[in-house]
Design a protein around this motif. Structure first.
Motif, PDB file in Angstrom:
ATOM      1  N   ALA A 212       0.842  -1.187   0.000  1.00 35.65           N
ATOM      2  CA  ALA A 212       0.000   0.000   0.000  1.00 35.65           C
ATOM      3  C   ALA A 212       0.880   1.240   0.000  1.00 35.65           C
ATOM      4  O   ALA A 212       1.988   1.224   0.537  1.00 35.65           O
ATOM      5  N   PRO A 213       0.418   2.267  -0.629  1.00 32.02           N
ATOM      6  CA  PRO A 213       1.254   3.476  -0.674  1.00 32.02           C
ATOM      7  C   PRO A 213       1.428   4.068   0.707  1.00 32.02           C
ATOM      8  O   PRO A 213       0.429   4.249   1.429  1.00 32.02           O
TER       9      PRO A 213
ATOM     10  N   PRO B  32       1.980   7.033   3.388  1.00 37.22           N
ATOM     11  CA  PRO B  32       1.554   8.436   3.348  1.00 37.22           C
ATOM     12  C   PRO B  32       2.635   9.294   2.707  1.00 37.22           C
ATOM     13  O   PRO B  32       3.824   9.072   2.927  1.00 37.22           O
TER      14      PRO B  32
ATOM     15  N   GLU C  38      -3.991  13.285  -2.712  1.00 33.05           N
ATOM     16  CA  GLU C  38      -4.108  12.022  -1.994  1.00 33.05           C
ATOM     17  C   GLU C  38      -4.914  11.010  -2.792  1.00 33.05           C
ATOM     18  O   GLU C  38      -4.551   9.827  -2.880  1.00 33.05           O
ATOM     19  N   LEU C  39      -6.005  11.465  -3.334  1.00 27.07           N
ATOM     20  CA  LEU C  39      -6.839  10.568  -4.138  1.00 27.07           C
ATOM     21  C   LEU C  39      -6.068  10.033  -5.337  1.00 27.07           C
ATOM     22  O   LEU C  39      -6.072   8.837  -5.637  1.00 27.07           O
TER      23      LEU C  39
ATOM     24  N   TYR D 203      -2.844   9.915  -5.736  1.00 26.41           N
ATOM     25  CA  TYR D 203      -1.709   9.120  -5.267  1.00 26.41           C
ATOM     26  C   TYR D 203      -2.148   7.700  -4.938  1.00 26.41           C
ATOM     27  O   TYR D 203      -1.534   6.713  -5.376  1.00 26.41           O
ATOM     28  N   ARG D 204      -3.207   7.579  -4.182  1.00 28.74           N
ATOM     29  CA  ARG D 204      -3.664   6.256  -3.760  1.00 28.74           C
ATOM     30  C   ARG D 204      -4.170   5.446  -4.972  1.00 28.74           C
ATOM     31  O   ARG D 204      -3.996   4.229  -5.025  1.00 28.74           O
ATOM     32  N   ALA D 205      -4.772   6.119  -5.906  1.00 26.84           N
ATOM     33  CA  ALA D 205      -5.310   5.403  -7.071  1.00 26.84           C
ATOM     34  C   ALA D 205      -4.201   4.954  -8.028  1.00 26.84           C
ATOM     35  O   ALA D 205      -4.299   3.895  -8.646  1.00 26.84           O
TER      36      ALA D 205
ATOM     37  N   TYR E 137      -0.772   4.765  -7.366  1.00 25.47           N
ATOM     38  CA  TYR E 137       0.487   4.272  -6.810  1.00 25.47           C
ATOM     39  C   TYR E 137       0.815   2.854  -7.293  1.00 25.47           C
ATOM     40  O   TYR E 137       1.909   2.588  -7.818  1.00 25.47           O
TER      41      TYR E 137
ATOM     42  N   GLN F 278       7.859   6.544  -5.676  1.00 25.97           N
ATOM     43  CA  GLN F 278       7.672   7.552  -4.637  1.00 25.97           C
ATOM     44  C   GLN F 278       8.330   8.874  -5.024  1.00 25.97           C
ATOM     45  O   GLN F 278       7.775   9.948  -4.784  1.00 25.97           O
TER      46      GLN F 278
END
Lengths: 655, 201
Positions: A21-22, A24, B40-41, B43-45, B47, B69
């Motif tokens: 999981a990415p 933070p 954030e949205l 990034y999470r989608a 990554y 990253q």
């Protein structure tokens, strides 16, 4: 199943592959900052260490500095060469080896003062290096800065004909910096000066020079690979010599008497032994039968087999085949500008005088009266020994130099010491020292030879032997190592059997430059020739690929590079990434990507461009060009190298 | 040198990408919170797909994550501009693939530096669990850079040729050529390998 379908399936599997999981993004940021901070700290620490080492060197000249350690990770694309990463290969008369052990600079002193330059005169010396190799041998490097001399060198007005730079134990060399060239490297030995250009003028470059001494040792002919004897029948002796040498073998000459009328012309090759097509090892001797129309009594009673190295060569044979004159040989290999190394020019019909290099000289007069001129410089040093320019009438019974060479000077000879030499003059010859009009430094010897150079008719041997008494200590007699090369080696080094040369940026073969600087792709395109028996990579296509690759890269011809990349991949030569994106790969102006060759062998290099590291394996061979009268080096292959760097056996365990 | 050729630099956030994607003028984000949430949205989608793309070109999971990253950090720094693109993921992909193929050397340098400091971070580089079809992706990495990138974008990123062209900074037809050449080269390579194996038998 096709490759495309495999890729589709593999891509699908990879897309299903679980990934963490990415984290933070703030955690990522902190992590990267820590890494960067560590890098910063490391760089600071390294900088401090480097500074401290520098201070220590200034304070204590005797502190060795390991030149094998790069000052910065990206200091040079020639990084591997600095440690002598040269594979030992027996592809020619010699092999390359690195000097055992590590080479360190024990002193790097900045001295700005006028000093004597090797070729005479005064030049500005700016630095003085003391270097020690792994065996504790010391040698020096002097750094000069003289733009005028450099310009003269580059314009070809200086004797920069050699391909090897001689730097070694107890030898001197000079580096020179000049406008337009960051570094010119001069190596000199008495009257011989060799120079090549290099890039970079800082201390690291000088250290690289010092750390790049290698030796070249002879290897026995048995290590050579086989070649076929060419068909030489009907050729002239010189053409036959060329063909045989091209095949990698050596020549002997057998004189065969033919009828003056109706037979083959004098000097025509009748055949060879072994015959054409026979497989011989490179370095083996091929005997060539040559027609001669001279009276049979001039021929040797046993066939007059004349070795081609260290004694007679075609010029001498020409004398025997044709007009009367002088023949003879030097015990050491005599060399002249523009002549094939290892030969003598002993034919009196050949205008330039013989120049004496070293060792003993034994000559004899055939066919009549030839005065011997021994010329000395105004300083009293020997300059040359030459037969006079007046060929005389043929004698009936000249000695045969191939079989009748005396082992010692004639009994009862008179000795004359002059200019560091001892002349053994036959009993019935006369000597005239100096005093002749217009030739105050000349010694004439010969029967009846005086200032008038009268012709004489007797023949005898004359010996010239260097002083002091022990002629084998050639290296200890500076006046005897003069201009001249044997198979690319300086004559005196050939005599001793070992040559010290410098590579790593000094022996220029290829330079690829973007914008400024020099670029010399010509040697690649002009010397890609296949030499049977001496081919380390028996693939002409590999050689062609190498040349095309270099030229395309130099020309930034991306399309060609693409094709080469595909070809290489198809042929299986390129087992690693072959980055053909040339426009992105070439560095900016003022920087250079490229590689230099040692004399011969296989070497490995890393080209580090724009942060992308490419490793190459480059195979270079050297051959002698009879036509050009010079050594030619060829890039045989440039392969992307995909393995660990080879460990040189001589380096193993030393560092 | 085009932006796509750059090995380390982030692509410029002007010009072709914006025009090529036909991005409308984005509505300005209001406030840092909105921007952060937006990122954030994204990034999470994105990554995981980015890591997989990087994995095909790096071969090592840790390196793939590292480059991903870094790419997202770069996007984060310039999010105002990047987010204005129609397809900000293409921009990040470009950063990822450029970093992957220039990253080997940098990672070595970093590792040396970190090792000298005795950091436990060295472990970061040492664990290399296998990835699916590792041999095939190794062969892909041996292709010329543009071909390797194009193949990875096509078969891992599942992008269309126009999108691949946007990432690589070339036309769709050129992107197709890169992919086709890459496939052909892989086929030749595998055929040669099979022949060698047969010869050994």
């Amino acid at each position: 199943m096709t490759t495309e379908q495999d890729l589709v399936d593999a891509g699908e599997r990879l897309r299903q592959h679980e990934t963490p999981a990415p984290p933070p993004i703030e955690v990522v940021r902190r992590h990267r900052r820590r890494i960067q901070a560590r890098q910063g700290i490391a760089l600071v620490v390294i900088g401090l260490v480097v500074a401290l080492v520098g201070v220590a060197r200034v304070q204590d000249d005797a502190t060795p500095v390991d030149v094998g350690v790069p000052s910065t990770p990206n200091a040079s694309p020639f990084e591997p060469l600095r440690r002598g990463a040269v594979d030992i290969v027996g592809t020619g008369s010699f092999r390359l080896v690195t000097l055992p052990g590590r080479v360190v600079v024990t002193s790097d002193e900045s001295i700005t003062a006028d000093a004597g330059f090797p070729l005479g005169g005064i030049a500005r010396r700016v630095s003085h290096l003391e270097v020690k190799d792994g065996e504790g041998r010391q040698f020096r490097l002097e750094v000069f800065n003289d733009a005028a001399r450099a310009a003269a060198l580059l314009a070809g007005r200086m004797p920069a004909t050699a391909t090897a730079v001689r730097v070694g134990p107890a030898r001197d060399a000079a580096l020179m910096t000049a406008d337009g060239w960051d570094t010119l490297v001069w190596a000199y030995d008495d009257t011989r000066v060799v120079a090549v250009g290099s890039k970079g003028a800082d201390a690291e470059v000088r250290q690289r020079v010092a750390g790049s001494v290698i030796a070249r040792d002879r290897i026995p002919p048995a290590n050579y690979v086989a070649a076929a004897v060419p068909n030489v029948a009907g050729l002239s002796y010189l053409q036959a010599e060329t063909a045989v040498l091209e095949a990698g073998a050596k020549t002997r000459w057998t004189v065969e008497s033919v009828q003056p009328n109706g037979g083959p012309p004098t000097g025509t090759v009748l055949g060879s032994e072994p015959p054409s097509g026979t497989s011989v090892n490179a370095g083996d001797v091929v005997s060539i039968r040559v027609a001669s129309s001279l009276p049979s009594e001039i021929q040797s009673p046993n066939g007059a087999v004349v070795p081609s190295r260290g004694s007679f060569m075609p010029w001498a044979m020409q004398t025997r085949f044709g007009a009367p004159g002088v023949a003879g040989f030097s015990r050491s290999e005599e060399l002249m500008d523009g002549m094939f190394p290892g030969t003598e020019r002993l034919n009196s019909t050949y205008p330039p005088p013989l120049r004496f290099i070293g060792g003993e000289f034994v000559g004899f007069a055939t066919g009549g009266a030839i005065p011997l001129d021994v010329l000395f410089s105004s300083a009293g040093d020997l300059e040359s020994i030459a037969y006079g320019d007046t060929p005389a009438q043929a004698s009936t019974t000249p000695p045969d130099p191939s079989v009748d060479v005396p082992a010692a000077p004639s009994p009862g000879s008179t000795t004359v010491d002059e200019g560091g030499l001892r002349l053994f003059v036959p009993p019935d010859w006369q000597i005239v020292r100096s005093g002749c009009p217009g030739a105050s430094k000349t010694v004439y010897v010969g029967p009846g030879a005086g200032c008038s150079r009268e012709r004489f008719t007797s023949e005898s041997w004359i010996w010239v032997r260097p002083l002091p008494a022990d002629p084998t200590e050639i290296r200890d007699l500076p006046s005897r190592c003069r201009i001249g090369f044997v198979n690319g080696m300086p004559a005196c080094q050939a005599i001793s059997g070992t040559e010290e040369i410098v590579f790593d940026g000094l022996d220029d073969m290829i330079e690829i430059s973007n914008g400024t600087g020099v670029a010399k792709p010509e040697p690649i395109t002009s010397t890609l020739q296949y030499t049977p028996g001496r081919e380390p990579v028996p693939s002409p296509s590999a050689a062609a690929t190498a040349g095309a690759y270099v030229n395309a890269l130099f020309a930034q011809d991306c399309a060609s590079l693409w094709d080469l990349a595909d070809d290489a991949l198809r042929a299986g030569r390129d087992r690693s990434r072959f980055d053909a994106d040339c426009r992105a790969s070439l560095p900016g102006p003022g920087k250079m990507v490229g590689f230099y060759s040692p004399v011969e062998g296989v070497f490995y290099l890393t080209v580090d461009v724009s942060g992308v590291e490419s490793r190459m394996k480059v195979t270079v061979s050297q051959r002698w060009s009879l036509q050009r009268r010079q050594a030619e080096r060829s890039v045989r292959a440039v392969e992307m190298y995909n393995g660990p760097w080879p460990v040189n056996p001589l380096d193993a365990g030393t560092g | 040198m085009t932006v796509a050729d750059s090995t380390d630099a982030e692509p410029e956030i002007t010009g072709s990408t914006r025009q090529a994607t036909g991005a409308p003028t984005p509505e300005p984000l209001v406030g840092s919170d909105a921007r952060r949430s937006d990122f954030e949205l994204f990034y999470r989608a994105q990554y995981a797909p980015m890591v997989r793309l990087a994995l095909s070109l790096c071969g090592k999971e840790q390196l793939a994550e590292e480059h991903t990253q870094e790419a997202f950090l770069a996007a984060h720094r310039s999010w105002t501009a990047v987010s204005a693109y129609d397809r900000p993921d293409l921009w990040v992909r470009r950063v990822v693939i450029n970093r992957c193929l220039s990253g080997l050397r940098r990672s070595r340098t970093e590792r040396r530096l970190v090792d000298r400091l005795g950091s436990s971070a060295r472990r970061f580089h040492e664990m290399t669990p296998p990835i699916p079809d590792a041999d095939l992706w190794r062969a892909v990495r041996s292709l010329p850079r543009r071909q390797a990138q194009a193949v990875a974008l096509r078969f891992v990123g599942d992008l269309s040729f126009p999108d691949i062209g946007h990432v690589l900074g070339c036309s769709a037809s050129t992107a197709r050529t890169h992919v086709n050449r890459g496939i052909a080269a892989l086929e030749r390579s595998r055929a040669n390998a099979r022949e060698e194996k047969d010869d050994e038998r």
